[in-house]
Design an enzyme around this catalytic site. Structure first.
Site, PDB file in Angstrom:
ATOM      1  NE  ARG A 247      -2.446   8.007  18.633  1.00  0.00           N
ATOM      2  CZ  ARG A 247      -1.447   8.646  18.081  1.00  0.00           C
ATOM      3  NH1 ARG A 247      -0.253   8.603  18.601  1.00  0.00           N
ATOM      4  NH2 ARG A 247      -1.624   9.343  17.002  1.00  0.00           N
TER       5      ARG A 247
ATOM      6  NE  ARG B 160      -0.650   3.792  17.013  1.00  0.00           N
ATOM      7  CZ  ARG B 160       0.188   4.772  17.219  1.00  0.00           C
ATOM      8  NH1 ARG B 160       1.022   4.727  18.242  1.00  0.00           N
ATOM      9  NH2 ARG B 160       0.200   5.819  16.435  1.00  0.00           N
TER      10      ARG B 160
ATOM     11  CG  ASP C  74       5.534   8.572  21.730  1.00  0.00           C
ATOM     12  OD1 ASP C  74       5.603   7.843  20.733  1.00  0.00           O
ATOM     13  OD2 ASP C  74       4.695   9.486  21.847  1.00  0.00           O
TER      14      ASP C  74
ATOM     15  CG  ASP D  13       1.655   6.964  20.826  1.00  0.00           C
ATOM     16  OD1 ASP D  13       2.432   6.287  20.127  1.00  0.00           O
ATOM     17  OD2 ASP D  13       1.764   8.189  20.963  1.00  0.00           O
TER      18      ASP D  13
END
Length: 176
Positions: A95, A86, A100, A98
């Site tokens: 991307r 990334r 989260d 990712d």
């Protein structure tokens, strides 16, 4: 090994390169860092929401256990993102990966670098749908059920979330 005391729910997404392989690699990296993976959702093809000029995403959710604090876990997932290629482009842009922190068993967390629950979780079908697949009774720290948050987004034409066939990203071994 004793069971970790903290449970986290992570959102994973990718829309560059081989997204399936990258999501699987991210899960392998979590496990290699002694973050116990308890459940992983099916993958979902989702339209890019905040920056529509990019390929569709593949999104999933994972329920994990770890003794790490939220900032420690955030540092681990950010390191995994870098390890998997990334690079920072534009905000909400394409991307390779990712990851989260969406929710954790400790309720709310806030510091200058991290807020849990994720501050935009309530407005993101691409995060809520996979989360509800693996944890249908999950609620926000204030008691608001995620299913109710998702229902508020019904009919939003800009948030398509489609399951991707019979694709399995991760198989959790049966408890011994």
């Amino acid at each position: 090994p004793q069971e970790s005391s903290l449970r986290y729910w992570l959102g994973l997404g990718a829309n560059l390169g081989d997204a399936v392989a990258t999501l699987r690699a991210a899960l392998h990296e979590l496990a290699a860092r002694e973050i116990a993976i308890e459940r992983v959702s099916s993958p979902y093809r989702t339209a890019p929401r905040d920056d529509p000029d990019q390929p569709d995403f593949l999104n999933a959710a994972a329920q994990v256990r770890s003794d790490l604090t939220p900032p420690q876990l955030l540092a681990e997932v950010k390191a995994i993102e870098v390890d998997l290629g990334r690079t920072k482009t534009r905000r909400f842009g394409p991307r390779t990966i990712d990851v989260d922190l969406l929710l954790w068993s400790g309720g709310e967390w806030q510091d200058p670098h991290l807020r849990v629950p994720h501050p935009r979780l309530h407005e993101r079908r691409f995060a809520l749908v996979p989360l509800l697949e693996i944890a249908p009774d999950l609620a926000m720290p204030d008691g608001t059920r995620l299913g109710d948050l998702l229902a508020r987004l019904d009919g939003d034409p800009d948030q398509s979330v489609e399951p991707v066939g019979e694709l399995v990203l991760w198989t959790v071994p049966p408890a011994s």
